[in-house]
Design an enzyme around this catalytic site. Structure first.
Site, mmCIF file in Angstrom:
data_model
loop_
_atom_site.group_PDB
_atom_site.id
_atom_site.type_symbol
_atom_site.label_atom_id
_atom_site.label_comp_id
_atom_site.label_asym_id
_atom_site.label_seq_id
_atom_site.Cartn_x
_atom_site.Cartn_y
_atom_site.Cartn_z
ATOM 1 N N TYR A 288 13.641 3.168 -14.096
ATOM 2 C CA TYR A 288 12.527 2.207 -13.994
ATOM 3 C C TYR A 288 12.787 0.994 -14.875
ATOM 4 O O TYR A 288 12.751 -0.160 -14.422
ATOM 5 C CB TYR A 288 11.200 2.876 -14.380
ATOM 6 N N LYS B 140 13.472 -3.007 -13.980
ATOM 7 C CA LYS B 140 12.622 -4.114 -14.445
ATOM 8 C C LYS B 140 13.464 -5.117 -15.253
ATOM 9 O O LYS B 140 13.296 -6.329 -15.130
ATOM 10 C CB LYS B 140 11.457 -3.589 -15.295
ATOM 11 N N LEU C 94 0.835 -1.209 0.000
ATOM 12 C CA LEU C 94 0.000 0.000 0.000
ATOM 13 C C LEU C 94 0.868 1.257 0.000
ATOM 14 O O LEU C 94 0.779 2.105 0.886
ATOM 15 C CB LEU C 94 -0.990 0.008 1.174
ATOM 16 N N THR D 14 7.638 -5.450 -18.423
ATOM 17 C CA THR D 14 7.247 -4.358 -19.315
ATOM 18 C C THR D 14 8.015 -4.406 -20.635
ATOM 19 O O THR D 14 9.143 -4.909 -20.695
ATOM 20 C CB THR D 14 7.531 -3.013 -18.614
ATOM 21 N N ASP D 15 7.425 -3.817 -21.675
ATOM 22 C CA ASP D 15 8.134 -3.720 -22.964
ATOM 23 C C ASP D 15 9.298 -2.723 -22.896
ATOM 24 O O ASP D 15 10.162 -2.711 -23.771
ATOM 25 C CB ASP D 15 7.167 -3.335 -24.099
ATOM 26 N N GLU D 16 9.319 -1.888 -21.829
ATOM 27 C CA GLU D 16 10.365 -0.851 -21.758
ATOM 28 C C GLU D 16 11.763 -1.441 -21.601
ATOM 29 O O GLU D 16 12.748 -0.750 -21.831
ATOM 30 C CB GLU D 16 10.077 0.129 -20.616
ATOM 31 N N HIS E 8 13.608 10.458 -22.842
ATOM 32 C CA HIS E 8 12.267 9.998 -23.229
ATOM 33 C C HIS E 8 12.324 9.006 -24.406
ATOM 34 O O HIS E 8 12.691 9.375 -25.517
ATOM 35 C CB HIS E 8 11.450 11.231 -23.620
HETATM 36 P P1 NAD Z 1 0.979 0.399 -9.877
HETATM 37 O O1 NAD Z 1 2.039 1.384 -9.530
HETATM 38 O O2 NAD Z 1 -0.395 0.874 -10.178
HETATM 39 O O3 NAD Z 1 0.834 -0.676 -8.690
HETATM 40 C C1 NAD Z 1 1.948 -1.222 -8.034
HETATM 41 C C2 NAD Z 1 1.453 -1.898 -6.755
HETATM 42 O O4 NAD Z 1 2.591 -2.472 -6.104
HETATM 43 C C3 NAD Z 1 0.807 -0.930 -5.753
HETATM 44 O O5 NAD Z 1 -0.382 -1.472 -5.240
HETATM 45 C C4 NAD Z 1 1.870 -0.775 -4.673
HETATM 46 O O6 NAD Z 1 1.308 -0.520 -3.395
HETATM 47 C C5 NAD Z 1 2.543 -2.137 -4.726
HETATM 48 N N1 NAD Z 1 3.919 -2.087 -4.224
HETATM 49 C C6 NAD Z 1 4.897 -1.193 -4.523
HETATM 50 N N2 NAD Z 1 6.010 -1.466 -3.836
HETATM 51 C C7 NAD Z 1 5.751 -2.581 -3.111
HETATM 52 C C8 NAD Z 1 6.521 -3.370 -2.205
HETATM 53 N N3 NAD Z 1 7.787 -3.050 -1.915
HETATM 54 N N4 NAD Z 1 5.956 -4.457 -1.654
HETATM 55 C C9 NAD Z 1 4.657 -4.779 -1.938
HETATM 56 N N5 NAD Z 1 3.881 -4.063 -2.756
HETATM 57 C C10 NAD Z 1 4.425 -2.975 -3.338
HETATM 58 O O7 NAD Z 1 1.583 -0.452 -11.066
HETATM 59 P P2 NAD Z 1 0.849 -1.107 -12.329
HETATM 60 O O8 NAD Z 1 0.793 -0.106 -13.415
HETATM 61 O O9 NAD Z 1 -0.377 -1.791 -11.895
HETATM 62 O O10 NAD Z 1 1.962 -2.187 -12.751
HETATM 63 C C11 NAD Z 1 1.968 -3.480 -12.165
HETATM 64 C C12 NAD Z 1 3.117 -4.277 -12.751
HETATM 65 O O11 NAD Z 1 2.959 -4.387 -14.149
HETATM 66 C C13 NAD Z 1 4.492 -3.649 -12.516
HETATM 67 O O12 NAD Z 1 5.400 -4.693 -12.259
HETATM 68 C C14 NAD Z 1 4.806 -2.978 -13.828
HETATM 69 O O13 NAD Z 1 6.191 -2.905 -14.044
HETATM 70 C C15 NAD Z 1 4.126 -3.891 -14.814
HETATM 71 N N6 NAD Z 1 3.664 -3.271 -16.079
HETATM 72 C C16 NAD Z 1 2.877 -2.145 -16.040
HETATM 73 C C17 NAD Z 1 2.408 -1.629 -17.254
HETATM 74 C C18 NAD Z 1 1.506 -0.413 -17.296
HETATM 75 O O14 NAD Z 1 1.214 0.084 -18.383
HETATM 76 N N7 NAD Z 1 1.013 0.101 -16.163
HETATM 77 C C19 NAD Z 1 2.751 -2.244 -18.470
HETATM 78 C C20 NAD Z 1 3.580 -3.376 -18.443
HETATM 79 C C21 NAD Z 1 4.019 -3.885 -17.237
HETATM 80 O O1 DAU Z 2 5.260 0.487 -21.751
HETATM 81 C C1 DAU Z 2 4.841 -0.005 -20.519
HETATM 82 C C2 DAU Z 2 5.016 1.057 -19.455
HETATM 83 O O2 DAU Z 2 3.983 2.015 -19.661
HETATM 84 C C3 DAU Z 2 4.941 0.492 -18.038
HETATM 85 O O3 DAU Z 2 6.000 -0.391 -17.836
HETATM 86 C C4 DAU Z 2 5.002 1.636 -17.002
HETATM 87 O O4 DAU Z 2 4.836 1.103 -15.702
HETATM 88 C C5 DAU Z 2 3.863 2.588 -17.309
HETATM 89 O O5 DAU Z 2 3.909 3.683 -16.402
HETATM 90 C C6 DAU Z 2 3.941 3.088 -18.741
HETATM 91 O O6 DAU Z 2 5.117 3.928 -18.920
HETATM 92 P P1 DAU Z 2 5.080 5.278 -19.794
HETATM 93 O O7 DAU Z 2 6.177 6.140 -19.364
HETATM 94 O O8 DAU Z 2 4.947 4.967 -21.236
HETATM 95 O O9 DAU Z 2 3.636 5.856 -19.290
HETATM 96 P P2 DAU Z 2 3.177 7.353 -18.924
HETATM 97 O O10 DAU Z 2 1.700 7.305 -18.762
HETATM 98 O O11 DAU Z 2 3.981 7.936 -17.815
HETATM 99 O O12 DAU Z 2 3.518 8.171 -20.239
HETATM 100 C C7 DAU Z 2 2.949 7.811 -21.488
HETATM 101 C C8 DAU Z 2 3.517 8.772 -22.518
HETATM 102 O O13 DAU Z 2 2.984 10.088 -22.279
HETATM 103 C C9 DAU Z 2 5.027 8.933 -22.445
HETATM 104 O O14 DAU Z 2 5.525 9.091 -23.764
HETATM 105 C C10 DAU Z 2 5.239 10.213 -21.653
HETATM 106 C C11 DAU Z 2 4.015 11.041 -22.021
HETATM 107 N N1 DAU Z 2 3.497 11.944 -20.975
HETATM 108 C C12 DAU Z 2 3.277 11.426 -19.743
HETATM 109 C C13 DAU Z 2 2.775 12.222 -18.737
HETATM 110 C C14 DAU Z 2 2.559 11.678 -17.338
HETATM 111 C C15 DAU Z 2 3.182 13.260 -21.285
HETATM 112 O O15 DAU Z 2 3.360 13.716 -22.431
HETATM 113 N N2 DAU Z 2 2.657 14.054 -20.289
HETATM 114 C C16 DAU Z 2 2.456 13.586 -19.025
HETATM 115 O O16 DAU Z 2 2.009 14.377 -18.144
#
Ligand code: NAD
Ligand code: DAU
Length: 348
Positions: A156, A160, A35, A130-132, A290
């Site tokens: 980040y 990962k 949390l 993640t694809d990153e 970026h």
């Molecule tokens: P999020 O930030 O919304 O959620 C992360 C969760 O992990 C939160 O509930 C947080 O409380 C918990 N957490 C953080 N540190 C912790 C710790 N030390 N111990 C236990 N719990 C902890 O993230 P998300 O966007 O739901 O991403 C989830 C997973 O999917 C991540 O591993 C992320 O790298 C991966 N991922 C996300 C995306 C995306 O677009 N959001 C895409 C590809 C992969």
């Molecule tokens: O590709 C998967 C990843 O996607 C996950 O692994 C990450 O956890 C998730 O956060 C996401 O990463 P991005 O950096 O791509 O997501 P974000 O929403 O932060 O940004 C999306 C795009 O928009 C990126 O090119 C940056 C841009 N951006 C983002 C924010 C927050 C803006 O232009 N303005 C903004 O205020």
């Protein structure tokens, strides 16, 4: 199956927990989440009293706690989502990303190896990534496959990538039964409003400036979050041990085009003059380092496991906008910080 889902109170984790609790009443789902600011138990209100669900507040890096959870709940499967997930925060404060994403994953791997030492039969450690990790693509050229060499660019993505390597190392060295998936950008309900799509929706609602980094030319490949949760379900059940699967929606958008689309759709839904919200678009200083473009080749999971996305971007984005409009209290609780008291009210 007794499944330990880490990070289940976050954006993607909450959809995964809900899916498993509802679809598999005979499984026991243990959601372990620290949390942090990103964890929100309001995301799971509707399933929190289900008999096959347990919530544990805790850190994946906590040596004793993780081992006791494995033993107490006789964990057979891990679906590991807990992470620090926001690229901008990793630029501001990288060390917490290394601690949670690398050391936390290492602690989970080691706990699985120790607790399952008698037999790895019937066990599985599934790491969500993640694809990153693959780096950045040029505009209109190239696509990430499972064989693309790792080239992470932000703290980040480096953290990962590092955790992915550790997971594979436990497979090759100790035979731990692992599987990994690397997914593109998710969007949908419960998305924390620091990320592009929910941030823009929230700012449009409140008529605040809409920050677009650089010229808005960067491209992301978007997938509806429930399609990701379904892919995770398929991979947990049918994925081959030791394999990696890319997950994506074949759905590339330039940031500026998404922002304009959200402006126009919100103007229509809020009955504002069309074009009003576009006036709020503000180009701001670019994110350091970026990545220009991400794009996922999801052929392997489609061909081998039969998963395809069910939502198009048009249907997914409409569902997302409607969810944020009907859940403004969720947004209000997240932006005011009230959501963080939910655990104290409900679980203490
Ligand atoms: P999020 O930030 O919304 O959620 C992360 C969760 O992990 C939160 O509930 C947080 O409380 C918990 N957490 C953080 N540190 C912790 C710790 N030390 N111990 C236990 N719990 C902890 O993230 P998300 O966007 O739901 O991403 C989830 C997973 O999917 C991540 O591993 C992320 O790298 C991966 N991922 C996300 C995306 C995306 O677009 N959001 C895409 C590809 C992969
Ligand atoms: O590709 C998967 C990843 O996607 C996950 O692994 C990450 O956890 C998730 O956060 C996401 O990463 P991005 O950096 O791509 O997501 P974000 O929403 O932060 O940004 C999306 C795009 O928009 C990126 O090119 C940056 C841009 N951006 C983002 C924010 C927050 C803006 O232009 N303005 C903004 O205020």
């Amino acid at each position: 199956m007794n499944i330990l889902i880490t990070g289940g109170a976050g954006f993607i984790g909450s959809h995964v927990v809900r899916r498993f609790v509802k679809e598999y009443p005979t499984y026991h789902i243990v959601n372990l989440d620290a949390l942090t600011y990103a964890g929100n138990l309001e995301n799971l209100k509707d399933i929190e009293n289900q008999p096959n669900y347990t919530f544990v507040k805790g850190d994946i890096g906590d040596h004793d706690l993780i081992r006791s959870v494995f033993k107490e709940h006789d964990i057979t499967h891990v679906v590991h989502l807990a992470a620090e997930s926001h690229v901008d925060r990793s630029i501001q404060d990288p060390l917490i990303f290394l601690k949670t994403n690398i050391l936390g994953t290492a602690n989970l791997l080691q706990a699985a190896r120790e607790t399952w030492k008698d037999t790895f039969e019937g066990k599985r450690f599934y790491h969500i990534s993640t694809d990153e990790v693959y780096g950045a693509l040029e505009l209109d050229k190239g696509i990430f496959t499972e064989d693309t060499p790792y080239d992470p660019r932000s703290p980040y993505s480096a953290s990962k990538a590092s955790s992915d390597h550790l997971v594979r190392a436990y497979y090759h060295t100790y035979g731990l039964p692992i599987v990994i998936s690397n997914c593109s950008n998710n969007y949908g309900p419960n998305h924390f409003p620091e990320k592009l799509i929910p941030l823009i929706l929230n700012n449009i609602l409140h008529k605040r400036p809409l920050p677009v980094y650089g010229k808005g030319e960067n491209v992301r490949d978007w997938l509806y979050v429930e399609d990701h949760a379904r892919a995770i379900d398929v991979i947990l059940h049918k994925g081959k041990i030791g394999e990696t699967y890319n997950i994506g929606g074949h759905n590339e958008w330039k940031n500026i085009d998404i922002v304009r689309l959200l402006c126009d759709k919100m103007d229509a839904k809020l009955e504002r003059p069309i074009g009003e919200s576009r006036e709020l678009i503000t180009f701001v200083t670019d994110r350091a380092g970026h990545d220009l473009r991400y794009a996922i080749d999801a052929t392997k999971i489609e061909d081998e496991l039969g998963w395809v996305p069910q939502e198009t971007f048009e249907t997914g984005i409409d569902k997302t906008i409607d969810w944020y409009l009907s859940n403004q209290q969720w947004l209000e609780h997240v932006t005011s910080g009230a959501y963080q008291e939910y655990y104290e009210r409900m679980y203490k």
